[in-house]
Design a protein around this motif. Structure first.
Motif, short mmCIF file in Angstrom:
data_model
loop_
_atom_site.label_atom_id
_atom_site.label_comp_id
_atom_site.label_asym_id
_atom_site.label_seq_id
_atom_site.Cartn_x
_atom_site.Cartn_y
_atom_site.Cartn_z
N UNK A 1 0.83 -1.33 0.11
CA UNK A 1 0.10 0.03 0.01
C UNK A 1 0.93 1.08 -0.03
N UNK B 1 1.82 1.75 -3.43
CA UNK B 1 0.64 2.24 -4.09
C UNK B 1 0.72 3.87 -4.04
N UNK B 2 0.74 4.12 -2.60
CA UNK B 2 0.59 5.54 -2.38
C UNK B 2 1.65 6.46 -2.91
N UNK C 1 0.69 6.97 -6.46
CA UNK C 1 -0.25 8.15 -6.56
C UNK C 1 0.33 9.36 -6.47
N UNK D 1 1.96 10.42 -9.61
CA UNK D 1 0.95 10.96 -10.68
C UNK D 1 0.42 11.96 -10.36
N UNK D 2 0.14 12.52 -9.07
CA UNK D 2 -0.46 13.68 -8.70
C UNK D 2 0.47 14.64 -8.97
N UNK E 1 0.84 15.62 -12.28
CA UNK E 1 -0.52 16.68 -12.71
C UNK E 1 -0.07 18.14 -12.34
N UNK F 1 -5.15 14.95 -36.48
CA UNK F 1 -4.65 14.38 -34.91
C UNK F 1 -3.95 15.66 -34.60
N UNK G 1 -4.55 18.60 -34.82
CA UNK G 1 -5.66 19.56 -34.29
C UNK G 1 -6.03 19.19 -33.13
N UNK G 2 -6.23 17.88 -32.91
CA UNK G 2 -6.74 17.50 -31.51
C UNK G 2 -5.68 17.56 -30.46
N UNK H 1 -6.23 20.68 -27.69
CA UNK H 1 -6.41 19.99 -26.03
C UNK H 1 -5.62 20.88 -25.37
N UNK I 1 -7.19 24.43 -25.15
CA UNK I 1 -8.24 24.59 -24.32
C UNK I 1 -7.95 24.42 -22.68
N UNK J 1 -12.12 30.96 -30.99
CA UNK J 1 -12.13 30.64 -29.62
C UNK J 1 -10.98 31.36 -28.61
N UNK K 1 -7.62 31.58 -29.05
CA UNK K 1 -6.40 30.81 -28.63
C UNK K 1 -5.42 31.24 -29.50
#
Lengths: 295, 430
Positions: free
Chosen positions: B7, B10-11, B14, B17-18, B21, B71, B73-74, B78, B81, B103, B105
């Motif tokens: 655990x 896993x922590x 995590x 990952x955070x 971000x 692609x 463009x996507x 993104x 946005x 938009x 941009x």
């Protein structure tokens, strides 16, 4: 043994945070967005709450309806073929013969190849000028240069072939696990009683492997409903929209067209369809699974 | 113990990952440049070296996106946005400016890119980069579609390059008949259901005096007789008679491969195909390739689709001045000339099309500059993407089946396009 529920929660904390962050939040946010009009090309409109308007549009959208139909046909055909072929492969792999370990590993190769790569491969195979498929055709047929991906009737079949080729081994793996849990004594007893191998298959193998078959069917159905990458690489929905599956339609709405609200409604629609299908499966299949366990 | 260690693992994962971000990878001395992989990476590396020498302490971070315009463009949208501040300079397809401007941009470049400087570039791409009176991109590559043909085969049968589409079909029929080679086809174009299909079909429709949308830009013109007639011609003659059905699955590379293998008499493509079809290592028809403007229908005029790539600055960039300095290098004489010489792609700068060194290496540029001058952009509207998807669906359905009901399909397509365009009318930009 008598620890408080907080201990359990502490162990689960990380998993819950990750699931919440990457599953629950996006799903809820899609649900929220599906009630708004949010068009990226019109930022001055902002996010306007429009209630059920997107869903009203979705229910009267013939393209979405056709895409759903295309997807359901894809799911029905591919899952039934995968489970049928998977059973055949599993039966062979369950026999004892030289090189079985190697063959078991080889069978898994299609499943281990990323879908984007295998789709690209099938796109080349189906190419009319330099595709391998046409090289195998008899000369009479070769003259007309079959081009499956250019034909609105053949293109859906072509992507089904690519899907079945890739994921049959996954079904085979699950079914093989089921076969291995059948005790040898049953077959011994069957032989002593003078059962033919067909009778053994009908009366011993099939009833006992059924839970595994149903499980494979459940997994494959849910997965096939989400078909996207095959279409993205091989056909981009064409020709004549013949392979425009619902996930690809929703993706185009959000990412290419910037219709975030409407695209989210499509996504929620897919979510509901797969939820209903899963519940149906779990009710019917799950009940039988439990029965089988109880026996 | 084991589960506790697990655990903890896993922590930690995590947390990692955070942290990914939350972290912001932008540094003050980094300039982020989003590009697709160019045909010759060396030219980008040279441009970056020049820029970094001019701006000591600044580093250009290259981010490679996918090759396909849709692609790419996507990916760009993104990032924009999400108001990603780590994106400074990015490539923009010629059809994107209205959407990106609406938009909010793309950054207006008027203060960096004065009119006197703009006049040194080809006019068509400058017009395409101008929206509502302001400019948003600086042209790096300019594309316009043209007709490639087998010089040897046309000469053998005494044909001049075809001026009209019916003439092209007649020539192809004669050559196919006399050559009697089952692997040879008359025409190779791009008819898969994707953006390229809109370009190809627009050329037939507009060279027949039709249009995709009318002059107001607010009504579909697909359900007009001339537009329908052009679509029918493609279905019955181009795909049905002289071309192969396999074209309905072709994008540019597949269609070029057919031509370069000597298996097509005529071929429609962008300027880059010249280099490849004349390269003996990649082509069996090297030296036998002719080039001309696309044909037209009797009573119409030749229409090429305008394509190409511009550099734009993100509205969310924290260093627009620095970003412009980089664009100035990329669109400067030196790098533009290298683009023309090393990549064989049409540069944005007009003077290079008269440069003797460039013309010696790329004789096709003399013709290209005339074709670009007459090239037509696709409908310039912020809702181009949904319109394009409707048109792709219609064109593909109309030409993929020999007995398609073009009247009915055109009516539905026009209705769907008008619905999208109504959106534009009802929600006009304040």
């Amino acid at each position: 043994m008598n620890e408080s529920p907080w201990v359990a929660l502490r162990y689960l904390f990380c998993a819950l945070v990750l699931i919440g962050l990457f599953f629950v939040f996006p799903i809820l946010d899609s649900l929220r967005l599906s009630f708004f009009r949010l068009i990226l090309a019109f930022p001055w409109l902002g996010e306007k709450f429009v209630g059920l308007e997107n869903y009203r549009d979705l229910f009267t959208d013939p393209i979405a309806f056709k895409a759903l139909l295309t997807t359901l046909v894809f799911v029905a055909v591919t899952t039934s073929l995968e489970v049928t072929f998977g059973l055949g492969i599993a039966l062979v792999l369950n026999e004892t013969f030289r090189g079985r370990g190697l063959l078991r590993a080889l069978v898994l190769i299609p499943w281990a190849i990323p879908t984007v790569v295998s789709s690209q491969m099938w796109r080349f195979i189906f190419n009319d000028q330099y595709g391998v498929l046409n090289a195998f055709l008899p000369d009479a047929l070769k003259a007309s240069y079959g081009a499956p991906l250019a034909d609105p009737e053949l293109a859906p079949i072509a992507i089904m072939i690519a899907e079945v080729w890739k994921t049959t081994s996954f079904a085979a793996l699950i079914i093989l696990a089921g076969l291995q849990s059948i005790p040898d004594e049953l077959y011994e007893a069957g032989s002593i009683d003078g059962m033919s191998s067909w009778q053994q298959f009908r009366n011993i193998t099939l009833p006992l492997v059924k839970p595994a078959l149903l499980l494979a069917l459940l997994f494959r159905t849910i997965d096939a409903l989400r078909v996207f990458d095959l279409v993205f690489v091989m056909t981009q929905g064409g020709p004549a929209d013949a392979t425009n599956v619902i996930q690809y339609y929703g993706y185009k709405k959000i990412f290419a067209e910037g219709m975030v609200g409407y695209g989210s409604a499509v996504a929620v629609g897919i979510f509901i369809v797969s939820l209903v299908l899963s519940l149906l499966y779990i009710r019917t299949v799950g009940a039988r699974l439990l029965e089988a366990e109880a026996k | 113990m084991e589960s506790r260690r697990n655990s903890a693992r896993v922590f930690a994962a995590g947390l990692f990952l955070l942290s990914l971000l939350c972290s912001s990878p932008a540094f003050a001395n980094e300039l982020r440049f989003l590009t697709f992989k160019p045909p010759t990476m060396r030219v980008w590396e040279r441009a970056i070296a020049i820029f970094e020498a001019q701006n000591p302490g600044t580093k250009v971070v290259l981010e490679l996106g996918p090759h396909s315009s849709t692609e790419f463009h996507d990916l760009v949208t993104q990032k924009l946005r999400n108001r990603d501040p780590s994106l400074d300079v990015f490539f923009m397809d010629v059809i994107w400016p209205p959407e990106f401007v609406a938009a909010g941009w793309a950054l207006p470049l008027d203060s960096y890119f004065p009119v006197a400087e703009r006049e040194k570039f080809l006019r068509a791409p400058i017009v395409a980069n101008t929206y509502r009176g302001r400019i948003y991109g600086a042209p790096v590559f300019v594309d316009a579609s043209m007709l490639y043909y087998r010089k040897d085969l046309l000469q053998k049968y005494g044909f001049a390059p075809p001026a009209t589409w019916p003439e092209l079909v007649r020539q192809a029929q004669t050559i196919l008949e006399r050559e009697n080679d089952p692997s040879l086809s008359g025409f190779s174009g791009q008819f898969k259901q994707y953006e390229g299909l809109v370009c190809n079909m627009m050329e037939y429709i507009m060279s027949n005096g039709g249009a995709l949308v009318d002059e107001t830009g607010l009504t579909s013109a697909l359900d007009e007789p001339k537009a329908r007639a052009a679509v029918r011609f493609v279905r019955d003659k181009i795909v049905g008679e002289i071309g192969r059905k396999g074209m309905l699955a072709y994008q540019e590379p597949e269609s070029l491969a057919v031509f370069a293998q000597g298996k097509a008499v005529f071929h429609r493509n962008w300027p880059y195909a010249w280099e490849i079809s004349n390269d003996p290592r990649q082509s069996k028809v090297s030296g036998a390739v002719g080039l001309s403007p696309l044909p037209y229908f009797p009573g119409g005029r030749s229409v090429s689709t305008l394509g190409g790539w511009q550099l734009a600055i993100s509205r969310f960039s924290r260093q627009p001045e620095l970003a412009w300095k980089f664009i100035a290098v990329m669109t400067g004489e030196q790098v533009q000339k290298e683009i023309a010489l090393a990549m064989g792609r049409g540069p944005g700068r007009a003077r290079l099309y008269r440069d003797p060194e460039v013309l010696e290496k790329n004789p096709q540029f003399a013709q290209l500059v005339e074709i670009v001058a007459r090239a037509v952009p696709r409908p310039r509207t912020p809702v181009y993407a949904p319109l394009s998807n409707i048109m792709q669906r219609y064109f593909s359905a109309a030409i993929a089946v020999p007995d398609s009901n073009i009247e009915q399909l055109a009516r539905i397509a026009a209705r769907d396009m008008n619905r999208v365009l109504d959106l534009l009318r009802d929600h006009a930009q304040p």
